[in-house]
Scaffold this motif. Structure first.
Motif, mmCIF file in Angstrom:
data_model
loop_
_atom_site.group_PDB
_atom_site.id
_atom_site.type_symbol
_atom_site.label_atom_id
_atom_site.label_comp_id
_atom_site.label_asym_id
_atom_site.label_seq_id
_atom_site.Cartn_x
_atom_site.Cartn_y
_atom_site.Cartn_z
ATOM 1 N N LYS A 146 0.874 -1.197 -0.110
ATOM 2 C CA LYS A 146 -0.059 0.130 0.051
ATOM 3 C C LYS A 146 0.948 1.063 0.102
ATOM 4 O O LYS A 146 1.683 1.390 0.905
ATOM 5 C CB LYS A 146 -0.626 -0.102 1.356
ATOM 6 N N GLY A 147 0.548 2.209 -0.819
ATOM 7 C CA GLY A 147 1.410 3.540 -0.887
ATOM 8 C C GLY A 147 2.578 3.300 -1.932
ATOM 9 O O GLY A 147 3.195 4.492 -2.254
ATOM 10 N N ARG A 148 2.981 2.132 -2.267
ATOM 11 C CA ARG A 148 3.845 1.922 -3.178
ATOM 12 C C ARG A 148 3.540 1.416 -4.605
ATOM 13 O O ARG A 148 4.025 1.597 -5.828
ATOM 14 C CB ARG A 148 4.978 1.072 -2.763
ATOM 15 N N PHE A 149 2.731 0.570 -4.548
ATOM 16 C CA PHE A 149 1.942 -0.145 -5.865
ATOM 17 C C PHE A 149 0.608 0.476 -6.180
ATOM 18 O O PHE A 149 -0.138 0.801 -5.241
ATOM 19 C CB PHE A 149 1.861 -1.584 -5.680
ATOM 20 N N THR A 150 0.233 0.734 -7.545
ATOM 21 C CA THR A 150 -1.059 0.915 -7.952
ATOM 22 C C THR A 150 -1.531 0.237 -9.069
ATOM 23 O O THR A 150 -0.674 -0.130 -9.981
ATOM 24 C CB THR A 150 -0.787 2.398 -8.496
ATOM 25 N N ILE A 151 -2.760 -0.444 -8.757
ATOM 26 C CA ILE A 151 -3.574 -0.981 -9.773
ATOM 27 C C ILE A 151 -4.208 -0.493 -10.721
ATOM 28 O O ILE A 151 -4.912 0.609 -10.234
ATOM 29 C CB ILE A 151 -4.197 -2.406 -9.000
ATOM 30 N N SER A 152 -4.562 -0.746 -11.922
ATOM 31 C CA SER A 152 -5.370 0.168 -12.890
ATOM 32 C C SER A 152 -5.809 -0.815 -13.979
ATOM 33 O O SER A 152 -5.244 -1.847 -14.123
ATOM 34 C CB SER A 152 -4.550 1.336 -13.482
ATOM 35 N N ARG A 153 -6.891 -0.327 -14.702
ATOM 36 C CA ARG A 153 -7.272 -1.305 -15.904
ATOM 37 C C ARG A 153 -7.509 -0.504 -17.107
ATOM 38 O O ARG A 153 -7.912 0.552 -16.805
ATOM 39 C CB ARG A 153 -8.047 -2.213 -15.447
ATOM 40 N N MET A 191 -5.015 -5.107 -17.648
ATOM 41 C CA MET A 191 -4.627 -4.792 -16.043
ATOM 42 C C MET A 191 -3.260 -4.407 -16.148
ATOM 43 O O MET A 191 -2.128 -5.006 -16.563
ATOM 44 C CB MET A 191 -5.177 -5.558 -15.240
ATOM 45 N N TYR A 192 -2.780 -3.412 -15.089
ATOM 46 C CA TYR A 192 -1.459 -2.861 -14.669
ATOM 47 C C TYR A 192 -1.209 -2.998 -13.287
ATOM 48 O O TYR A 192 -2.233 -2.774 -12.397
ATOM 49 C CB TYR A 192 -1.238 -1.508 -15.363
ATOM 50 N N LEU A 193 -0.055 -3.101 -13.303
ATOM 51 C CA LEU A 193 0.586 -2.876 -11.761
ATOM 52 C C LEU A 193 1.754 -2.036 -11.689
ATOM 53 O O LEU A 193 2.738 -2.732 -12.272
ATOM 54 C CB LEU A 193 0.644 -4.381 -10.953
ATOM 55 N N ARG A 194 1.677 -0.897 -11.269
ATOM 56 C CA ARG A 194 2.719 -0.016 -11.159
ATOM 57 C C ARG A 194 3.397 0.012 -9.994
ATOM 58 O O ARG A 194 2.711 0.060 -9.029
ATOM 59 C CB ARG A 194 2.457 1.425 -11.340
ATOM 60 N N MET A 195 4.700 -0.318 -9.868
ATOM 61 C CA MET A 195 5.206 -0.695 -8.523
ATOM 62 C C MET A 195 6.628 0.290 -8.497
ATOM 63 O O MET A 195 7.477 0.334 -9.159
ATOM 64 C CB MET A 195 5.876 -2.148 -8.775
ATOM 65 N N ASN A 196 6.365 0.950 -7.636
ATOM 66 C CA ASN A 196 7.280 2.114 -7.192
ATOM 67 C C ASN A 196 8.130 1.546 -5.957
ATOM 68 O O ASN A 196 7.722 0.920 -5.028
ATOM 69 C CB ASN A 196 6.705 3.514 -6.943
#
Length: 121
Positions: free
Chosen positions: A65-72, A79-84
Motif C-alpha cells: 500500500k502506498g507503493r503499488f498502484t493497480i489500474s485497468r 490490467m496494470y500494476l505500477r510498482m514504485n
C-alpha cells in the motif's frame, strides 16, 4: 474461458520502479475482479492487489500500500500494476488472475503464467 498473459517483469535495483501488464482475452468478464498475486521461492502465493473491472475500485495488501498502484484499461482489456519504491522483499513471480474476487487464490478461476520480478539490494 479467459486467457491471461503477464509482461513487464525484470531486474531492478532497490528503490526503482516497474510496470507489469496483464492482457486478457476470451469471454467477457465485466462482472469479475482481477488481481495480482506473487510467489517468492519457498513461500506461498500471496495477494498483492485487486481491482473490480466494472467500477475500478481497488484493494491492496498492507505490504504494498502506498507503493503499488493497480489500474485497468477497459478498451484494451489490460490490467496494470505500477510498482514504485521496490524492495528486495518484493522479489517474486507475479501472477495475474481473474475471478469473483477477494484476497485468496481460490477466489480466482483464471491465472496467467507469471512474470519474474527481481529487486537487487
Amino acid at each position: 474461458q479467459v486467457h491471461l498473459v503477464e509482461s513487464g517483469g525484470g531486474l531492478v535495483q532497490a528503490g526503482g520502479s516497474l510496470r507489469l501488464s496483464c492482457a486478457a482475452s476470451g469471454r467477457t468478464f465485466s462482472s469479475y475482479a482481477m488481481g495480482w498475486f506473487r510467489q517468492a521461492p519457498g513461500k506461498e502465493r500471496e495477494f498483492v492487489a485487486n481491482i473490480i473491472w466494472s467500477d475500478g475500485s481497488s484493494y491492496y495488501a498492507d505490504s504494498v500500500k502506498g507503493r503499488f498502484t493497480i489500474s485497468r484499461d477497459n478498451a484494451e482489456k489490460t490490467m496494470y500494476l505500477r510498482m514504485n519504491s521496490l524492495k528486495p522483499e518484493d522479489t517474486a513471480v507475479y501472477y495475474c488472475a481473474a475471478g469473483p474476487g477477494g484476497i485468496r487464490t481460490n477466489q480466482y478461476n483464471y491465472w496467467g503464467q507469471g512474470t519474474q520480478v527481481t529487486v537487487s539490494s
